[in-house]
Design an enzyme around this catalytic site. Sequence first.
Site: not given
Length: 718
Positions: A346, A382
């Site tokens: 993330d 990401e």
Amino acid sequence: MRVWPGRPYPLGATWDGVGVNFAIFSENATGIDLCLFNGPGLVEQRIPLRERTDQVWHCYLPDALPGQLYGIRAHGPYEPERGARFNANKLLFDPYAKTVGRELTWHDALFGYTIGQDDTTFDDRDSSAFAPLAAVVDTAFTWGTDRRPARPWHETFIYELHVKGFTKRMPGVPDHMRGTYAGISAEAALDHLKKLNVTAVELLPVHYRADDRHLMDRGLSNYWGYNTLGFFAPDPRFSTNPRDPSAAVREFKSMVRSLHSAGIEVILDVVYNHTAEGNQMGPTLSFRGLDNPSYYFLSPEHPRYYMDFTACGNSPNMRHPRVLQLVMDSLRYWVEEMHVDGFRFDLAPTLARELAEVDKLGSFFDIIHQDPVLSRVKLIAEPWDIGPGGYMVGNFPVGWTEWNGEYRDAVRGFWGGRDVPTRQLAHRLTGSGDLYERTGRRPYASINFVTCHDGFTLRDLVSYEQKHNLANGEDNRDGHNDNRNWNCGYEGPTDDPKVVARRARQRRNMFATLMLSQGVPMILAGDEFGHTQQGNNNTYCQDNELTWLDWDVADDEFLTFARAVAQIWRNQPVLQRRTFFQGRPIRGEGVADVSWFRPSGHELTDAEWEEPHKSLGMRLAGDLIRETDECGEPIVGDTLLVLMNAGQKAVRFVLPATNPEHVWELMFDTADDNISAATHAGGTKYELKDHTLAVFRTRPEKAPSTEVAALHRAARRV
């Protein structure tokens, strides 16, 4: 309780079959107390750690057993203006805890300062009655014949799911297993994944997390789990017995073993870019109280404050070797002990920030690349955060794949009626070579997706143009505003048959486009059967029927379509290329491995490449793949023709020429499942309705004809 010196490694609490070794890092603490909790009233016993080696405080307890609950108290100066926030009144969660003995209960005593005053004040209340407790765990597990599927990237199809939401309402899963790790091991869950041809599940965060206090005050929770407190401990929310500290570890491993036996890999969505402690106004739960300047990236000018590249309050200090070690030890633990197959990071650029700027040659990447364990698992970034230079799509190193936001935007824009330059769309459908080829990466560096957990579901994407997030309690201010979506003429649910039919085609168009593109397809759980979140595009705090997949109202027709198209993806080698198309005639062949056509049948000119087109044809030459299989044999498959019409009117496509004695066979048309698998000679015209996609393949003209649609045949093979 006998106390022996113990060892400084491994960090955390380690049961060796006889006793337990405890090791806690703190560079700046003046003292560390190990706090044991026993008995019905959880009476605390404090053990000052006398041994310190290389900034690690340690001891060995020969009488301790698995199940022992414990916490930490750290002594040192409380000088927030200098970044020091030691407060021995606050019980701390071990950063290396492998399981959770008791979750936290929100109370003002959890804060190092006095609530209602500024963060430089000092709160002397004891937080032990409310703080989370770690537990010693025996990690032994019978893995049996478990083997990692080790699926090559180009053969990977990812299914992003939330552990609870996936099976909470799934028929066929025993009631006590629904919404848990064990639920995913159920036959009904595995059967669904296999029929969809999924090769990997990507689990939303399963590390132990803390629910935000402001959410709980509003009757909500941090459902997605992007608020990590324990990087080694599986979240006890997903255990069938949350009161048993060892159950989460045991059931997680059982889930992995079951998925592996079904040929499905397990990828974890991990959040190392911030912790649940937030900014200077946040609680003192673990890292802040243990060694704030070591664990966190503090402002160089004002160390009272935190550098924040995630909008979550803090960022890890990736310049510190012990913080890097924490991340790497955590990753290796999940690979070696828990048998997971990869990670999705993330807001990954935050991990590459050593001097505020993103450095793709930074220590984080260097360590990953040289690590004999982590360099061999699947690594997904990401590739953006909110810091300076944080949009890094296409800029991660070799060995990494990326969520391709450029792909999402182009496909949504094209089918949503926006003007997308043809060159841009073509790059996205063929692996985004403009982003990845120049750095030596392959098409599978692109994780292609149209929807994910963060945003609209596929059904909502074609049903709403405005977000409807009032249930989140933020006056609809949260969530993305630019979604590149189209509601097909009406906002929200409707019985208008024209709108309903158009939405069905649009969902099919985008799902089919995803599965027909080069790169790694990823879908959001529930999209395959029409899950809706009623227009909420930011359900991070909704742990309820809004996010739990409702299998009882599944769109069975769309599910059949999704399974059939996924089967076509699996069967067609040209859709799983390891290398980029050359895009030009190959020597000796006279045709290109990929070609683009206008409805008139002519190939695009150089000028037309720069223009947006609502109607396009893409031919993928299955006999010009120029790759070999694992035995060195040439890979040859069908040549496919994909026709796309995102316009408002039907068009008549002139089908390109085929090889001698071959014809085009219709595989499916998103306007109608029941169109027969008719054949068409090259040069003939095929009428493609508005907002429709059709796929053909070549076959010998004299091959036996079929009576049913190829789409239906594909569905039967699932």
